[in-house]
Design a protein around this motif. Structure first.
Motif, PDB file in Angstrom:
ATOM      1  N   ARG A 390      47.610  35.308  28.512  1.00  0.00           N
ATOM      2  CA  ARG A 390      48.485  34.116  28.243  1.00  0.00           C
ATOM      3  C   ARG A 390      49.725  34.131  29.231  1.00  0.00           C
ATOM      4  O   ARG A 390      50.636  33.014  29.145  1.00  0.00           O
ATOM      5  CB  ARG A 390      48.640  33.572  26.875  1.00  0.00           C
ATOM      6  CG  ARG A 390      49.612  34.712  25.325  1.00  0.00           C
ATOM      7  CD  ARG A 390      49.719  34.703  24.556  1.00  0.00           C
ATOM      8  NE  ARG A 390      49.951  33.555  24.180  1.00  0.00           N
ATOM      9  CZ  ARG A 390      49.923  32.679  22.580  1.00  0.00           C
ATOM     10  NH1 ARG A 390      50.075  33.754  22.080  1.00  0.00           N
ATOM     11  NH2 ARG A 390      50.795  31.642  22.551  1.00  0.00           N
ATOM     12  N   HIS A 391      50.647  35.694  28.751  1.00  0.00           N
ATOM     13  CA  HIS A 391      51.621  35.456  29.621  1.00  0.00           C
ATOM     14  C   HIS A 391      51.343  35.808  31.139  1.00  0.00           C
ATOM     15  O   HIS A 391      52.561  36.162  31.714  1.00  0.00           O
ATOM     16  CB  HIS A 391      52.660  36.191  28.818  1.00  0.00           C
ATOM     17  CG  HIS A 391      52.893  35.090  27.592  1.00  0.00           C
ATOM     18  ND1 HIS A 391      53.369  34.038  27.276  1.00  0.00           N
ATOM     19  CD2 HIS A 391      53.024  36.189  25.640  1.00  0.00           C
ATOM     20  CE1 HIS A 391      53.306  33.563  25.966  1.00  0.00           C
ATOM     21  NE2 HIS A 391      53.127  34.826  25.207  1.00  0.00           N
ATOM     22  N   LEU A 392      50.269  36.062  31.899  1.00  0.00           N
ATOM     23  CA  LEU A 392      50.082  36.470  32.694  1.00  0.00           C
ATOM     24  C   LEU A 392      50.581  35.698  34.349  1.00  0.00           C
ATOM     25  O   LEU A 392      49.922  35.370  34.231  1.00  0.00           O
ATOM     26  CB  LEU A 392      49.166  37.296  32.812  1.00  0.00           C
ATOM     27  CG  LEU A 392      48.121  38.423  32.635  1.00  0.00           C
ATOM     28  CD1 LEU A 392      46.441  38.090  33.069  1.00  0.00           C
ATOM     29  CD2 LEU A 392      48.764  39.254  32.480  1.00  0.00           C
ATOM     30  N   PRO A 393      51.639  36.059  34.516  1.00  0.00           N
ATOM     31  CA  PRO A 393      52.447  35.164  35.651  1.00  0.00           C
ATOM     32  C   PRO A 393      51.901  34.386  36.862  1.00  0.00           C
ATOM     33  O   PRO A 393      51.654  33.106  36.937  1.00  0.00           O
ATOM     34  CB  PRO A 393      53.234  36.139  35.727  1.00  0.00           C
ATOM     35  CG  PRO A 393      53.254  37.414  36.031  1.00  0.00           C
ATOM     36  CD  PRO A 393      52.336  37.600  34.789  1.00  0.00           C
ATOM     37  N   TYR A 394      50.855  35.475  36.671  1.00  0.00           N
ATOM     38  CA  TYR A 394      49.990  34.928  38.490  1.00  0.00           C
ATOM     39  C   TYR A 394      49.147  34.485  38.180  1.00  0.00           C
ATOM     40  O   TYR A 394      48.830  33.454  38.749  1.00  0.00           O
ATOM     41  CB  TYR A 394      49.443  36.275  39.092  1.00  0.00           C
ATOM     42  CG  TYR A 394      49.532  35.661  41.103  1.00  0.00           C
ATOM     43  CD1 TYR A 394      50.569  35.222  41.747  1.00  0.00           C
ATOM     44  CD2 TYR A 394      48.109  35.622  41.347  1.00  0.00           C
ATOM     45  CE1 TYR A 394      50.439  34.641  42.787  1.00  0.00           C
ATOM     46  CE2 TYR A 394      47.553  34.866  42.281  1.00  0.00           C
ATOM     47  CZ  TYR A 394      48.638  34.963  43.148  1.00  0.00           C
ATOM     48  OH  TYR A 394      48.604  34.050  44.737  1.00  0.00           O
ATOM     49  N   LEU A 395      48.427  33.831  37.437  1.00  0.00           N
ATOM     50  CA  LEU A 395      47.110  33.812  36.660  1.00  0.00           C
ATOM     51  C   LEU A 395      47.654  32.688  36.407  1.00  0.00           C
ATOM     52  O   LEU A 395      47.121  31.173  36.666  1.00  0.00           O
ATOM     53  CB  LEU A 395      46.954  34.249  34.978  1.00  0.00           C
ATOM     54  CG  LEU A 395      45.604  33.468  34.596  1.00  0.00           C
ATOM     55  CD1 LEU A 395      44.249  33.242  35.554  1.00  0.00           C
ATOM     56  CD2 LEU A 395      45.442  34.564  33.147  1.00  0.00           C
ATOM     57  N   ARG A 396      48.683  31.885  36.102  1.00  0.00           N
ATOM     58  CA  ARG A 396      49.370  31.089  35.213  1.00  0.00           C
ATOM     59  C   ARG A 396      49.717  30.022  36.444  1.00  0.00           C
ATOM     60  O   ARG A 396      49.468  28.973  36.531  1.00  0.00           O
ATOM     61  CB  ARG A 396      50.511  30.682  34.054  1.00  0.00           C
ATOM     62  CG  ARG A 396      51.195  29.480  33.554  1.00  0.00           C
ATOM     63  CD  ARG A 396      49.779  28.744  33.643  1.00  0.00           C
ATOM     64  NE  ARG A 396      50.639  27.875  32.583  1.00  0.00           N
ATOM     65  CZ  ARG A 396      51.753  27.394  31.419  1.00  0.00           C
ATOM     66  NH1 ARG A 396      51.485  28.284  30.441  1.00  0.00           N
ATOM     67  NH2 ARG A 396      52.280  25.568  31.284  1.00  0.00           N
TER      68      ARG A 396
END
Length: 538
Positions: A390-396
């Motif tokens: 949920r907090h993965l920056p590149y995924l978001r």
């Protein structure tokens, strides 16, 4: 566009702008044609609202909504508006309608302190009861949002994560059954018989199944069937089988083509049924869509009446956490189920299809995301745990960049200025004027998003990414922003991370492009893919 639909539009054009009615069948001649013909051009000349100063979509846009209806039939209104807004911050798209292209208008039209309200369109398309997304009255909206906010709260979503995980696991199993051999060479064009997954269909099967489980504790079985055949129930209790997505699309197609002439909409519906076999088919499937919603609602109600205690959205609508009844009318509950099954599935399926498409078209972005996922997930993580991703920056960033370029709700959510008027972009706009800004247009404002057509997830990282958030309107903005965005993000994070962790995909060819069709949402359409088991690189 079929010949019959084109002919229907020509008849409607004659009716709307006041051209001779001699060629129209007597049965469909509007009784008030003369008054409309005499009044509309005169109003344009008088220009009581001062709108004539703005550039127009068409030379006829000052006296008729037909140019915008014709643009709707072409299939991508927002793309045309985006072209016009490159040179004009404001464009008149109808006698009483303005479209905006500058990011500075977002706050004026949609911000928390705006005096603009939902436009007449929402009243026209609503059923016997408003749902949260179409209710116009601000006090009634606050009442509804207070009741439903607990159902959409992040805490509830965390409790419902297992339902999303279950549907993700079923999707993975379905893809495993359709896996093909890896390509012999990197970049090899797949054989036609190896395109075993239409990702657009499967994204819909997943999204509808997930929201039905979250909202109604119902297992639709779409992911096992590889089909979205579902029960549609008439008011007399008789039932039939219908395809969920086909009926929802038919409803959106017919309504989004014709609704823009608010006063004339009921007449346009009657005309379309008389003159076009395509429209008659679409309106029949619209009835089937109503029946699908009705069957979902009555099925869940029966379980509730039998005393089943189920942790879902329906239960949250019936009473609050302390057990006190919310006293919503049955029509309200059905309306909320309708928008949940509609917007709660369609937008997520569109978002999932678009982000996978952009990643496949941008291998460097795919590799960077895969590395982030590989550093986070274990080999045994069949379904990506939400807490891990949920907090993965590149995924978001990858998700938000796809939502920016191709927001599911592309069309300008229309608002109406208050009776006393309102200031937008420094101009005073007269009262009861329709104003809107397409998210597709807003996300192409180059002063905020340089190289707007380029897929660059990096733009959302760090402090620079935070500064973009006020102009990111994929879920609208202000007090009327989408209450279900947390559900959508939950589903997108878990499904995308899980699929990329386990599978590799290939488009039909390097230059393959989706066939987008804008209704209220913008559908990417069929996306055939080759899928094979991924070999994780150490």
């Amino acid at each position: 566009m079929s010949y019959r639909v084109k002919k229907t539009i020509r008849y409607i054009v004659c009716w709307d702008v006041g051209v001779s009615f001699g060629s129209l069948p007597h049965a469909i001649r509007p009784v008030n044609a003369v008054s409309i013909t005499a009044r509309t051009p005169l109003q344009y000349l008088r220009d009581p609202k001062g709108l004539r100063k703005y550039p127009q979509l068409s030379i006829w846009s000052g006296i008729s909504d037909l140019p915008f209806i014709i643009e709707a039939h072409k299939g991508f209104r927002s793309r045309r508006l985006s072209e016009l807004h490159r040179n004009h911050p404001v464009v008149r798209i109808g006698p009483n309608s303005l479209s905006y292209g500058s990011h500075l208008a977002i706050k004026d039209i949609y911000g928390h302190n705006t005096k603009c309200t939902k436009d007449v369109m929402y009243d026209i398309l609503s059923g016997s009861h408003f749902h949260l997304a179409d209710v116009i009255d601000k006090v009634d909206h606050q009442r509804k949002r207070k009741v439903l906010s607990s159902a959409y709260a992040v805490k509830n979503l965390e409790g419902w994560e297992f339902k999303v995980a279950d549907m993700t696991d079923r999707t993975i199993k379905a893809f495993e059954r359709r896996c093909t051999a890896p390509p012999v060479e990197e970049g090899q064009i797949p054989k036609k018989e190896d395109l075993t997954i239409d990702f657009w269909n499967w994204a819909n099967y997943f999204a509808v199944s997930a929201i039905a489980n979250i909202g109604l504790s119902e297992d639709l079985g779409f992911l096992e069937q590889g089909d979205d055949l579902v029960t549609s129930e008439r008011l007399d209790g008789s039932t039939k089988k219908a395809h969920f997505k086909e009926c929802l699309t038919a409803t959106a197609w017919a309504q989004s083509n014709l609704v823009w002439s608010y006063d004339c909409f009921p007449t346009l519906v009657r005309l379309s049924k008389l003159l076009s076999g395509t429209y008659r088919k679409m309106w029949r499937m619209n009835k089937d869509w109503d029946g699908i919603v009705w069957n979902r609602a009555t099925t869940r109600l029966k379980r509730y009446q039998k005393g089943e205690k189920l942790d879902d959205f329906f239960e949250a609508m019936m009473h609050d956490k302390s057990g006190a009844p919310n006293n919503l009318e049955w029509g309200e509950i059905v309306a909320e189920i309708s928008i949940m099954m509609n917007a709660g599935s369609d937008t997520t399926a569109i978002a999932m299809t678009n982000v996978l498409y952009f990643l496949l078209k941008n291998p460097a972005c795919m590799a960077k995301l895969r590395q982030e996922l590989d550093d986070t997930l274990e080999e045994e993580d069949v379904v990506a745990p939400y807490d891990k991703v949920r907090h993965l920056p590149y995924l978001r960033a990858c998700l938000d960049e796809a939502l920016r370029i191709t927001p599911p709700n592309t069309f300008g959510l229309p608002r109406r200025t208050p009776p006393e008027g309102a200031s937008i972009l420094g101009d005073w706009i007269a009262g009861n004027t329709s104003v809107s800004m397409s998210s597709y247009v807003a996300h192409r404002d180059e002063s905020v998003f340089p190289e707007p057509e380029r897929y660059m997830p990096e733009r959302w990282l760090g402090e620079a990414g935070k500064e973009l958030q006020p102009y990111f309107v994929a879920f609208s903005a202000g007090a009327r922003g989408c209450i279900g965005r947390n559900i959508s993000y939950l589903e997108q994070h878990v499904l995308l991370a899980s699929l990329l962790h386990h599978f590799d995909f290939a488009l039909p060819s390097p230059d393959w492009e989706p066939m987008r069709r804008e209704m209220f949402t913008c559908s990417p359409g069929s996306m055939p893919l080759k899928v094979w088991k991924r070999v994780r690189k150490e």
